[in-house]
Design a protein around this motif. Structure first.
Motif, mmCIF file in Angstrom:
data_model
loop_
_atom_site.group_PDB
_atom_site.id
_atom_site.type_symbol
_atom_site.label_atom_id
_atom_site.label_comp_id
_atom_site.label_asym_id
_atom_site.label_seq_id
_atom_site.Cartn_x
_atom_site.Cartn_y
_atom_site.Cartn_z
ATOM 1 N N VAL A 67 57.564 -0.009 -21.550
ATOM 2 C CA VAL A 67 56.984 -1.198 -20.922
ATOM 3 C C VAL A 67 55.512 -1.377 -21.273
ATOM 4 N N ALA A 68 54.717 -0.317 -21.127
ATOM 5 C CA ALA A 68 53.265 -0.444 -21.218
ATOM 6 C C ALA A 68 52.722 -0.319 -22.642
ATOM 7 N N ILE A 69 53.224 0.632 -23.407
ATOM 8 C CA ILE A 69 52.661 0.879 -24.736
ATOM 9 C C ILE A 69 52.726 -0.358 -25.637
ATOM 10 N N PRO A 70 53.838 -1.101 -25.687
ATOM 11 C CA PRO A 70 53.853 -2.303 -26.541
ATOM 12 C C PRO A 70 52.797 -3.328 -26.140
ATOM 13 N N SER A 103 56.613 -9.059 -17.409
ATOM 14 C CA SER A 103 56.871 -7.657 -17.734
ATOM 15 C C SER A 103 56.926 -6.837 -16.455
ATOM 16 N N LYS A 104 57.237 -5.579 -16.594
ATOM 17 C CA LYS A 104 57.328 -4.673 -15.449
ATOM 18 C C LYS A 104 56.023 -3.911 -15.212
ATOM 19 N N LEU A 105 54.957 -4.302 -15.900
ATOM 20 C CA LEU A 105 53.691 -3.593 -15.748
ATOM 21 C C LEU A 105 53.212 -3.509 -14.295
ATOM 22 N N PRO A 106 53.290 -4.592 -13.515
ATOM 23 C CA PRO A 106 52.848 -4.488 -12.120
ATOM 24 C C PRO A 106 53.620 -3.455 -11.319
ATOM 25 N N MET A 107 54.902 -3.306 -11.605
ATOM 26 C CA MET A 107 55.705 -2.309 -10.897
ATOM 27 C C MET A 107 55.222 -0.895 -11.217
ATOM 28 N N ILE A 108 54.895 -0.657 -12.482
ATOM 29 C CA ILE A 108 54.380 0.652 -12.877
ATOM 30 C C ILE A 108 53.041 0.918 -12.196
ATOM 31 N N ALA A 109 52.186 -0.102 -12.163
ATOM 32 C CA ALA A 109 50.869 0.056 -11.527
ATOM 33 C C ALA A 109 51.017 0.422 -10.058
ATOM 34 N N LYS A 110 51.951 -0.207 -9.387
ATOM 35 C CA LYS A 110 52.166 0.075 -7.971
ATOM 36 C C LYS A 110 52.612 1.518 -7.759
ATOM 37 N N VAL A 111 53.498 2.024 -8.608
ATOM 38 C CA VAL A 111 53.959 3.415 -8.505
ATOM 39 C C VAL A 111 52.796 4.376 -8.712
ATOM 40 N N LEU A 112 51.994 4.117 -9.729
ATOM 41 C CA LEU A 112 50.880 5.004 -10.049
ATOM 42 C C LEU A 112 49.858 5.055 -8.927
ATOM 43 N N ILE A 113 49.479 3.902 -8.416
ATOM 44 C CA ILE A 113 48.456 3.853 -7.379
ATOM 45 C C ILE A 113 48.987 4.382 -6.059
ATOM 46 N N ARG A 125 48.388 11.255 -18.435
ATOM 47 C CA ARG A 125 48.948 10.753 -19.690
ATOM 48 C C ARG A 125 48.907 9.231 -19.741
ATOM 49 N N TYR A 126 49.159 8.581 -18.610
ATOM 50 C CA TYR A 126 49.101 7.119 -18.561
ATOM 51 C C TYR A 126 47.676 6.646 -18.853
ATOM 52 N N ARG A 127 46.718 7.344 -18.269
ATOM 53 C CA ARG A 127 45.323 6.961 -18.520
ATOM 54 C C ARG A 127 44.989 7.103 -19.998
ATOM 55 N N GLN A 128 45.419 8.200 -20.611
ATOM 56 C CA GLN A 128 45.103 8.429 -22.016
ATOM 57 C C GLN A 128 45.820 7.433 -22.929
ATOM 58 N N GLU A 129 47.096 7.205 -22.687
ATOM 59 C CA GLU A 129 47.922 6.438 -23.608
ATOM 60 C C GLU A 129 47.877 4.934 -23.366
ATOM 61 N N VAL A 130 47.421 4.522 -22.181
ATOM 62 C CA VAL A 130 47.399 3.094 -21.864
ATOM 63 C C VAL A 130 45.981 2.624 -21.538
ATOM 64 N N ILE A 131 45.410 3.132 -20.453
ATOM 65 C CA ILE A 131 44.114 2.638 -19.978
ATOM 66 C C ILE A 131 43.011 2.887 -20.998
#
Length: 208
Positions: A67-70, A103-113, A125-131
């Motif tokens: 979802v996020a990397i692309p 996209s499903k990005l908001p759903m991922i953000a909600k899980v992370l936070i 890993r999310y911070r390194q590979e996305v943020i």
């Protein structure tokens, strides 16, 4: 559900696991999400799910990769193709609302936070590979504008953080607050306003 024997069938099964997994993580949080619930939602046994993913962490990171990397790659592509800061902002203003709504990005953000302390390695890993990749691309864009004499910015990295802030805000707003409010946030207007404020703040005085 029948066993997936072909590559196409396996890919379909995998995508079903990712969809069921994201829904489970979104509704229950990472800590309380269960592989057996994900398997049940996908219509398979828990053992079948474990043939594809060894753990919740691996499943979630696969969701991130899908979802996020692309989306990060798309942002990096815009920064590389359009060197001019204002033109790049135009592209972003058009792309970001669709990225958030479609996209499903908001759903991922909600899980992370909502459950970040439960899986710090996944958050790292999310911070390194996305943020950090997104911030690096935006920082480079701002720095190019400064080097060209078109922008004033003492700290391009902080400008990049401010540029990305409305994206995070919008992602959280759409999955936390909008369900209780029939009126949806006008993301196109929000990002257009943000662009206008950025240009007023960053353009060198002679160019204003």
């Amino acid at each position: 559900m029948r066993r997936a024997n072909t590559d196409a069938a396996k890919d379909l099964r995998r995508s079903q696991f990712l969809e069921a997994g994201l829904q489970e993580f979104f509704e229950r949080g990472f800590s309380f999400a269960k592989m057996e619930n994900i398997a049940r939602s996908a219509g398979v046994s828990k053992g079948t799910l474990y043939l594809y993913f060894d753990s919740k962490e691996e499943l979630f990171m696969e969701i991130v990769s899908t979802v996020a990397i692309p989306r990060v790659e798309m942002l990096e592509s815009i920064m590389q193709e359009v060197g001019d800061f204002e033109l790049a902002l135009d592209r972003l203003v058009n792309a970001l609302p669709l990225m958030i709504r479609d996209s499903k990005l908001p759903m991922i953000a909600k899980v992370l936070i909502g459950d970040a302390f439960a899986f710090p390695e996944v958050v790292r890993r999310y911070r390194q590979e996305v943020i950090e990749r997104a911030l690096a691309a935006l920082t480079l864009l701002v720095q190019r504008g400064v080097d060209a004499g078109k922008l004033e910015a003492d700290n391009p990295q902080n400008v990049a953080r401010l540029m990305i802030a409305p994206v995070i805000f919008s992602a959280i707003w759409t999955v936390v607050f909008e369900p209780a409010d029939k009126q949806k946030l006008d993301l196109g207007s929000l990002f257009a306003t943000h662009k206008s404020m950025l240009l007023k703040a960053l353009k060198v005085k002679e160019a204003r």
